[in-house]
Design an enzyme around this catalytic site. Structure first.
Site, PDB file in Angstrom:
ATOM      1  N   HIS A   1      90.456  20.978  -4.897  1.00 29.15           N
ATOM      2  CA  HIS A   1      89.262  21.395  -4.163  1.00 29.15           C
ATOM      3  C   HIS A   1      88.313  20.196  -4.087  1.00 29.15           C
ATOM      4  O   HIS A   1      88.049  19.536  -5.092  1.00 29.15           O
ATOM      5  CB  HIS A   1      88.623  22.577  -4.902  1.00 29.15           C
TER       6      HIS A   1
ATOM      7  N   CYS B   1      85.566  28.960  -4.307  1.00 35.19           N
ATOM      8  CA  CYS B   1      86.253  27.694  -4.012  1.00 35.19           C
ATOM      9  C   CYS B   1      87.744  27.750  -4.330  1.00 35.19           C
ATOM     10  O   CYS B   1      88.491  26.856  -3.930  1.00 35.19           O
ATOM     11  CB  CYS B   1      85.596  26.544  -4.764  1.00 35.19           C
TER      12      CYS B   1
ATOM     13  N   ASN C   1      81.298  19.574   0.026  1.00 36.24           N
ATOM     14  CA  ASN C   1      82.069  20.649  -0.606  1.00 36.24           C
ATOM     15  C   ASN C   1      82.074  21.852   0.342  1.00 36.24           C
ATOM     16  O   ASN C   1      81.039  22.476   0.557  1.00 36.24           O
ATOM     17  CB  ASN C   1      81.398  20.989  -1.943  1.00 36.24           C
TER      18      ASN C   1
HETATM   19  O1  UT7 Z   1      82.724  24.009  -6.028  1.00 37.67           O
HETATM   20  C1  UT7 Z   1      82.222  23.686  -7.291  1.00 37.67           C
HETATM   21  C2  UT7 Z   1      80.983  22.874  -7.013  1.00 37.67           C
HETATM   22  N1  UT7 Z   1      80.278  22.311  -8.077  1.00 37.67           N
HETATM   23  C3  UT7 Z   1      80.271  21.001  -8.366  1.00 37.67           C
HETATM   24  O2  UT7 Z   1      81.026  20.198  -7.898  1.00 37.67           O
HETATM   25  C4  UT7 Z   1      79.214  20.571  -9.327  1.00 37.67           C
HETATM   26  C5  UT7 Z   1      79.669  19.663 -10.401  1.00 37.67           C
HETATM   27  N2  UT7 Z   1      78.503  19.007 -10.939  1.00 37.67           N
HETATM   28  C6  UT7 Z   1      78.116  17.771 -10.555  1.00 37.67           C
HETATM   29  O3  UT7 Z   1      78.803  17.136  -9.804  1.00 37.67           O
HETATM   30  C7  UT7 Z   1      76.853  17.210 -11.107  1.00 37.67           C
HETATM   31  O4  UT7 Z   1      76.399  17.994 -12.193  1.00 37.67           O
HETATM   32  C8  UT7 Z   1      75.738  17.097 -10.029  1.00 37.67           C
HETATM   33  C9  UT7 Z   1      76.145  16.057  -8.985  1.00 37.67           C
HETATM   34  C10 UT7 Z   1      75.532  18.451  -9.349  1.00 37.67           C
HETATM   35  C11 UT7 Z   1      74.436  16.684 -10.661  1.00 37.67           C
HETATM   36  O5  UT7 Z   1      74.599  15.464 -11.367  1.00 37.67           O
HETATM   37  P1  UT7 Z   1      73.988  15.276 -12.840  1.00 37.67           P
HETATM   38  O6  UT7 Z   1      74.245  13.897 -13.212  1.00 37.67           O
HETATM   39  O7  UT7 Z   1      74.562  16.382 -13.672  1.00 37.67           O
HETATM   40  O8  UT7 Z   1      72.451  15.473 -12.544  1.00 37.67           O
HETATM   41  P2  UT7 Z   1      71.409  16.429 -13.244  1.00 37.67           P
HETATM   42  O9  UT7 Z   1      71.583  17.817 -12.706  1.00 37.67           O
HETATM   43  O10 UT7 Z   1      71.466  16.237 -14.728  1.00 37.67           O
HETATM   44  O11 UT7 Z   1      70.073  15.823 -12.719  1.00 37.67           O
HETATM   45  C12 UT7 Z   1      69.648  14.513 -13.084  1.00 37.67           C
HETATM   46  C13 UT7 Z   1      68.342  14.254 -12.408  1.00 37.67           C
HETATM   47  C14 UT7 Z   1      67.302  15.355 -12.639  1.00 37.67           C
HETATM   48  O12 UT7 Z   1      66.058  14.720 -12.756  1.00 37.67           O
HETATM   49  P3  UT7 Z   1      65.380  14.532 -14.196  1.00 37.67           P
HETATM   50  O13 UT7 Z   1      65.217  15.923 -14.743  1.00 37.67           O
HETATM   51  O14 UT7 Z   1      66.357  13.698 -14.968  1.00 37.67           O
HETATM   52  O15 UT7 Z   1      64.106  13.849 -13.864  1.00 37.67           O
HETATM   53  C15 UT7 Z   1      67.356  16.144 -11.340  1.00 37.67           C
HETATM   54  O16 UT7 Z   1      66.127  16.775 -11.078  1.00 37.67           O
HETATM   55  O17 UT7 Z   1      68.530  14.173 -10.983  1.00 37.67           O
HETATM   56  C16 UT7 Z   1      67.617  15.073 -10.336  1.00 37.67           C
HETATM   57  N3  UT7 Z   1      68.262  15.577  -9.129  1.00 37.67           N
HETATM   58  C17 UT7 Z   1      68.205  14.929  -7.950  1.00 37.67           C
HETATM   59  N4  UT7 Z   1      67.617  13.774  -7.577  1.00 37.67           N
HETATM   60  C18 UT7 Z   1      67.774  13.394  -6.308  1.00 37.67           C
HETATM   61  C19 UT7 Z   1      68.995  16.701  -8.971  1.00 37.67           C
HETATM   62  N5  UT7 Z   1      69.420  16.798  -7.709  1.00 37.67           N
HETATM   63  C20 UT7 Z   1      68.951  15.705  -7.055  1.00 37.67           C
HETATM   64  C21 UT7 Z   1      69.074  15.250  -5.730  1.00 37.67           C
HETATM   65  N6  UT7 Z   1      68.484  14.081  -5.416  1.00 37.67           N
HETATM   66  N7  UT7 Z   1      69.783  15.916  -4.802  1.00 37.67           N
END
Ligand code: UT7
Length: 334
Positions: free
Chosen positions: A260, A124, A290
């Site tokens: 980005h 990225c 992204n």
């Molecule tokens: O180019 C660099 C790119 N990278 C990024 O921009 C990533 C930066 N990170 C983020 O923006 C965030 O960490 C995410 C948006 C990727 C994830 O958000 P989060 O608040 O950190 O969510 P999490 O990974 O802690 O997941 C929370 C819950 C989990 O469920 P449980 O374990 O709490 O029951 C996940 O399984 O959300 C669940 N989950 C989803 N639910 C619905 C994960 N992905 C999804 C999804 N839809 N797509």
């Protein structure tokens, strides 16, 4: 990221962006479309990322064909003849083939002279790395114009069975025409053109994408989202502040900061940290998701189309991502 005294003294021969173009793939995929094929929802995706939809390549589109379209648009926008180009650089982590490179193929499909052509992969941060590589090669060869493209077909690297990454990424390409300004530009009347850059990397596999080899078998893009989030909200302000310190400018002196386009929540967090105005930070991930190395040049092309960039606009461009890599540049747009 302390700025060393010798870095402050060093004279940076500047590049400026004189044209930009983009290519958006044909297929629009909304969050609701994804919710039809996996356990997710717009209510989950949008508040966490600022993404409503993304583009995926149609059957006849690839990172290579998108790069070609974006490059043609950038050449038109710059108003130069394609024969004037001295260098082609393509930043991509989802190139059509390991060989030939997209850049070498562009030399042929655009009908260019037999100029140097090179793909680079800094994920990225690739476009920012591309600017610095272009500047270095133009300086070394005493040439003037480079085509710098960011092009991605990330949909090829995703698994629609992994909602952790499938909802975040999209395909697209952006291209810029970059001009190396004369070494003595502005020296006579004290208006040295703005240019500063900073690149870095911190080896880590918190984002992992498939390639040909590797000791960890991986068949689609994997990411520790929380780690990347923390890395981004710490690194973007550090890079921006270090660049501003080197240049002697304040954040308010910049017309726009173009980060980005990974995630609106990351950018809003940075805005809060810096006590900045959100309007100063351009965002368009809502409709593209992204697009990794393509996101910054795609944003620049959209800003040019919307007449947001007046002649001489001062920009900070900041990339961050897999590697983990980061990079920033302060420069102007003609
Ligand atoms: O180019 C660099 C790119 N990278 C990024 O921009 C990533 C930066 N990170 C983020 O923006 C965030 O960490 C995410 C948006 C990727 C994830 O958000 P989060 O608040 O950190 O969510 P999490 O990974 O802690 O997941 C929370 C819950 C989990 O469920 P449980 O374990 O709490 O029951 C996940 O399984 O959300 C669940 N989950 C989803 N639910 C619905 C994960 N992905 C999804 C999804 N839809 N797509």
């Amino acid at each position: 990221m302390p700025v060393q005294p010798e870095e402050k003294r060093m004279y940076m021969q500047a590049i400026q962006i004189i044209g930009a173009g983009s290519a958006e793939p044909a297929r629009v995929v909304t969050n609701d479309d994804l919710a039809n094929i996996m356990d997710t929802s717009d209510d989950w995706i949008f508040p966490r990322t600022g993404i409503h939809s993304r583009r995926f390549c149609a059957e006849d589109e690839t990172a290579g064909t998108l790069a070609h379209r974006a490059a043609e648009a950038a050449i038109r926008d710059a108003g130069i003849k394609k024969e004037d180009l001295d260098l082609i650089l393509v930043a991509s982590m989802s190139s059509d083939y390991a060989a030939p490179t997209i850049a070498a193929t562009l030399q042929k499909t655009l009908g260019l002279r037999e100029i140097p052509a090179l793909d680079i992969n800094a994920a990225c941060s690739g476009f920012i790395y591309g600017l610095e590589v272009a500047r270095g090669l133009l300086m070394a060869s005493r040439k003037r114009y480079a085509l710098v493209v960011g092009s991605e077909q990330l949909s090829r690297l995703l698994s629609m069975e992994d909602r952790n990454t499938a909802v975040l990424f999209g395909d697209g390409a952006g291209a810029c025409i970059v001009e190396l300004l004369p070494e003595d530009a502005g020296i006579e009347n004290g208006t040295k053109p703005l240019y500063e850059a900073l690149l870095g990397s911190r080896g880590s596999d918190v984002i992992l994408a498939p390639g040909c080899y590797g000791t960890t078998p991986v068949d689609h893009m994997l990411m520790d989202g929380k780690e990347v989030f923390l890395f981004a909200v710490k690194t973007i302000p550090e890079v921006l502040e270090a660049l501003l310190e080197k240049s002697g400018l304040a954040l308010e002196d910049l017309d726009y900061v173009v980060c980005h386009q990974a995630n609106a929540r990351i950018i809003r967090n940075v805005v809060r940290k810096l006590h900045a105005r959100e309007e100063q930070f351009f965002m368009n991930m809502e409709t593209y998701g992204n697009t990794s190395g393509a996101s910054i040049p795609m944003a620049l092309a959209e800003m040019k189309q919307k007449n947001l960039l007046k002649h001489g606009a001062k920009l900070a461009l900041i990339g961050f991502g897999a590697g983990l890599t980061y990079g920033g540049a302060l420069l102007t747009v003609r």
